[in-house]
Write a protein that holds these residues in place. Sequence first.
Motif, PDB file in Angstrom:
ATOM      1  N   ILE A   2     -16.711 -23.382  10.596  1.00  0.00           N
ATOM      2  CA  ILE A   2     -18.003 -24.016  10.758  1.00  0.00           C
ATOM      3  C   ILE A   2     -17.837 -25.486  11.087  1.00  0.00           C
ATOM      4  CG2 ILE A   2     -20.143 -24.612   9.564  1.00  0.00           C
ATOM      5  CD1 ILE A   2     -19.723 -22.090   7.897  1.00  0.00           C
ATOM      6  N   ARG A   3     -18.589 -25.943  12.074  1.00  0.00           N
ATOM      7  CA  ARG A   3     -18.564 -27.355  12.436  1.00  0.00           C
ATOM      8  C   ARG A   3     -19.635 -28.114  11.670  1.00  0.00           C
ATOM      9  NH1 ARG A   3     -15.453 -23.812  15.063  1.00  0.00           N
ATOM     10  NH2 ARG A   3     -13.907 -24.900  16.272  1.00  0.00           N
ATOM     11  N   PRO A   4     -19.396 -29.393  11.390  1.00  0.00           N
ATOM     12  CA  PRO A   4     -20.408 -30.170  10.686  1.00  0.00           C
ATOM     13  C   PRO A   4     -21.688 -30.261  11.501  1.00  0.00           C
ATOM     14  CG  PRO A   4     -18.294 -31.300  10.661  1.00  0.00           C
ATOM     15  CD  PRO A   4     -18.172 -30.150  11.622  1.00  0.00           C
ATOM     16  N   ARG A   5     -22.820 -30.269  10.819  1.00  0.00           N
ATOM     17  CA  ARG A   5     -24.095 -30.433  11.475  1.00  0.00           C
ATOM     18  C   ARG A   5     -25.055 -31.068  10.496  1.00  0.00           C
ATOM     19  NH1 ARG A   5     -27.454 -26.467   9.659  1.00  0.00           N
ATOM     20  NH2 ARG A   5     -26.520 -24.625   8.768  1.00  0.00           N
ATOM     21  N   ILE A   6     -26.235 -31.397  10.988  1.00  0.00           N
ATOM     22  CA  ILE A   6     -27.215 -32.029  10.114  1.00  0.00           C
ATOM     23  C   ILE A   6     -27.671 -31.028   9.077  1.00  0.00           C
ATOM     24  CG2 ILE A   6     -29.512 -33.084  10.039  1.00  0.00           C
ATOM     25  CD1 ILE A   6     -29.003 -34.014  12.905  1.00  0.00           C
ATOM     26  N   GLY A 217     -16.509 -26.477   3.644  1.00  0.00           N
ATOM     27  CA  GLY A 217     -16.975 -27.655   2.942  1.00  0.00           C
ATOM     28  C   GLY A 217     -15.981 -28.156   1.908  1.00  0.00           C
ATOM     29  N   THR A 218     -15.208 -27.224   1.337  1.00  0.00           N
ATOM     30  CA  THR A 218     -14.216 -27.590   0.334  1.00  0.00           C
ATOM     31  C   THR A 218     -12.944 -28.118   0.984  1.00  0.00           C
ATOM     32  OG1 THR A 218     -15.125 -25.778  -0.975  1.00  0.00           O
ATOM     33  CG2 THR A 218     -13.109 -26.777  -1.797  1.00  0.00           C
ATOM     34  N   PHE A 219     -12.698 -27.751   2.240  1.00  0.00           N
ATOM     35  CA  PHE A 219     -11.514 -28.254   2.940  1.00  0.00           C
ATOM     36  C   PHE A 219     -11.615 -29.749   3.212  1.00  0.00           C
ATOM     37  CE2 PHE A 219     -10.442 -23.923   5.095  1.00  0.00           C
ATOM     38  CZ  PHE A 219      -9.940 -23.461   3.892  1.00  0.00           C
ATOM     39  N   GLY A 220     -12.826 -30.276   3.300  1.00  0.00           N
ATOM     40  CA  GLY A 220     -13.018 -31.702   3.513  1.00  0.00           C
ATOM     41  C   GLY A 220     -12.434 -32.183   4.833  1.00  0.00           C
ATOM     42  N   LEU A 275      -2.990 -28.700   2.929  1.00  0.00           N
ATOM     43  CA  LEU A 275      -4.167 -27.953   2.495  1.00  0.00           C
ATOM     44  C   LEU A 275      -3.777 -26.857   1.509  1.00  0.00           C
ATOM     45  CD1 LEU A 275      -7.200 -27.253   2.804  1.00  0.00           C
ATOM     46  CD2 LEU A 275      -6.529 -25.746   4.708  1.00  0.00           C
ATOM     47  N   ARG A 276      -2.714 -26.164   1.819  1.00  0.00           N
ATOM     48  CA  ARG A 276      -2.248 -25.079   0.933  1.00  0.00           C
ATOM     49  C   ARG A 276      -1.830 -25.614  -0.424  1.00  0.00           C
ATOM     50  NH1 ARG A 276       3.097 -21.296   2.127  1.00  0.00           N
ATOM     51  NH2 ARG A 276       2.729 -19.754   0.460  1.00  0.00           N
ATOM     52  N   ALA A 277      -1.141 -26.741  -0.438  1.00  0.00           N
ATOM     53  CA  ALA A 277      -0.663 -27.304  -1.706  1.00  0.00           C
ATOM     54  C   ALA A 277      -1.811 -27.772  -2.584  1.00  0.00           C
ATOM     55  CB  ALA A 277       0.294 -28.467  -1.424  1.00  0.00           C
ATOM     56  N   GLY A 278      -2.866 -28.275  -1.964  1.00  0.00           N
ATOM     57  CA  GLY A 278      -3.972 -28.810  -2.747  1.00  0.00           C
ATOM     58  C   GLY A 278      -5.036 -27.798  -3.111  1.00  0.00           C
ATOM     59  N   ARG A 283     -12.300 -27.034  -5.858  1.00  0.00           N
ATOM     60  CA  ARG A 283     -13.386 -26.352  -6.538  1.00  0.00           C
ATOM     61  C   ARG A 283     -14.551 -26.169  -5.560  1.00  0.00           C
ATOM     62  NH1 ARG A 283      -9.781 -25.485  -9.140  1.00  0.00           N
ATOM     63  NH2 ARG A 283      -9.406 -25.857 -11.375  1.00  0.00           N
ATOM     64  N   MET A 284     -14.837 -24.936  -5.242  1.00  0.00           N
ATOM     65  CA  MET A 284     -15.970 -24.641  -4.381  1.00  0.00           C
ATOM     66  C   MET A 284     -17.274 -24.730  -5.177  1.00  0.00           C
ATOM     67  SD  MET A 284     -14.654 -21.476  -1.975  1.00  0.00           S
ATOM     68  CE  MET A 284     -16.174 -21.597  -1.014  1.00  0.00           C
ATOM     69  N   ASP A 285     -18.334 -25.120  -4.514  1.00  0.00           N
ATOM     70  CA  ASP A 285     -19.647 -25.227  -5.153  1.00  0.00           C
ATOM     71  C   ASP A 285     -20.320 -23.854  -5.134  1.00  0.00           C
ATOM     72  OD1 ASP A 285     -22.186 -25.763  -6.017  1.00  0.00           O
ATOM     73  OD2 ASP A 285     -22.663 -27.231  -4.450  1.00  0.00           O
ATOM     74  N   PRO A 286     -20.540 -23.229  -6.285  1.00  0.00           N
ATOM     75  CA  PRO A 286     -21.170 -21.901  -6.292  1.00  0.00           C
ATOM     76  C   PRO A 286     -22.528 -21.877  -5.609  1.00  0.00           C
ATOM     77  CG  PRO A 286     -20.224 -22.393  -8.437  1.00  0.00           C
ATOM     78  CD  PRO A 286     -20.172 -23.656  -7.647  1.00  0.00           C
TER      79      PRO A 286
END
Length: 407
Positions: A2-6, A217-220, A275-278, A283-286
């Motif tokens: 998913i790409r960032p969007r408004i 979203g969790t990948f930042g 990314l794998r190490a971290g 923590r994903m937002d439920p």
Amino acid sequence: MIRPRIPRGRRGLLSAGGALAAVAAVAAVLVGTLGGDGRPAAQHGPGNADGLPRTRVRMSAGECGQGWTQGHSGSQVFDVYNASNGPAEVDLLDPGSGAVYGEVEGLAPGTSRPLQVTLGGGSYAFKCLPDDSDAFTGPTVRISGHAAAGPAAVPVNQHDLIPPTLAYQQWIGDRMGELADRVGALRDAVDGGDLDSARTAWLPAHLVYERMGAAYGTFGDADKAINGTTAGLAQGTSDPRFTGFHRIEYGLWHGQSADRLRGPADQLAKDVDQLRAGWPQARMDPAQLGLRAHEILENTVQFELTGRTDYGSGSNLATARANLDGTRAVLGYLRPLLTGSRFPQLPRLDGALDRAQHTLDGFDTGGHWTPLGSLSRPQREKANADIGAAVEQLASVAAVCDVRRTS
């Protein structure tokens, strides 16, 4: 991915048909403010453009649903007026089960909004949730008879979503090893100067990442480094900030040498390893899980089916198919919350996903995917229609899984 969007409201994704999920039934009609003085009036019959009977109800400090005392079954409209001095949400629900039949969000003081619902035999009440104040429920109105009501859903709470979110996060973690291995094979091919092998290795690696769509979203910042495009980059494909899969794709399919691609390939491998190490500490937002189930394919329509993310490989349809896999993955973890009366349209959603999958699979010939630009007009229209239909159904999942305030 998913790409960032408004950002936009989860419930604002919905439309008003009964084919969608319970609380979606009225969301799209919450768009207008009545003219006149906005004062609540007694129930009155048809005579409006839509031909539906209307009842004006009022909320104020300590009162909710004032003006509705006698109920009748069938499709109808409640004009909900906020006589308090602050904004509020107003729900129409079954006071016994808490199942919501309709809602008005962000109702400003001194304004009214229409709430269209279909009521059957049963008990109903308005629940008012003022901003910064406790919720309170108005009097119960009983409708006799056995007429069927429209869709309703018991709200999902944060605790309901924690187990599927943790399970999905573990699923993502289990994919990280394969992602690292596939990217390692791509890097090794580039390092060895074998660009034909690199082109062969690129797509399998990229598709592993694309199947992880609900975690973006969790990948930042790692998501942009690994799967970013040239959007917003002043120098386009020459911009040093253009990195990751698409940077390598551009080079592989635009005649760049192995020497020019070794740096980007090494950086991609490092970013994936980081990314794998971290990930175990992430923590994903439920509260976001249901929304992500919808956004994966929504972004597929926006980016993949338009070719906006094609940097030479012609693999947009393969990516769309991987996004569909990613949608099914997150939906699988949400399924226990959706099965039954909370989301009776689940079989219809499954059918829409099956049709989209069948259509996309038709563009794969032994691992060789038809480029988007090579589709005939009927093929293009069918792909757009089938995936679009699935996106529409998934909007209801976002609504049902939206964590609602109940007190």
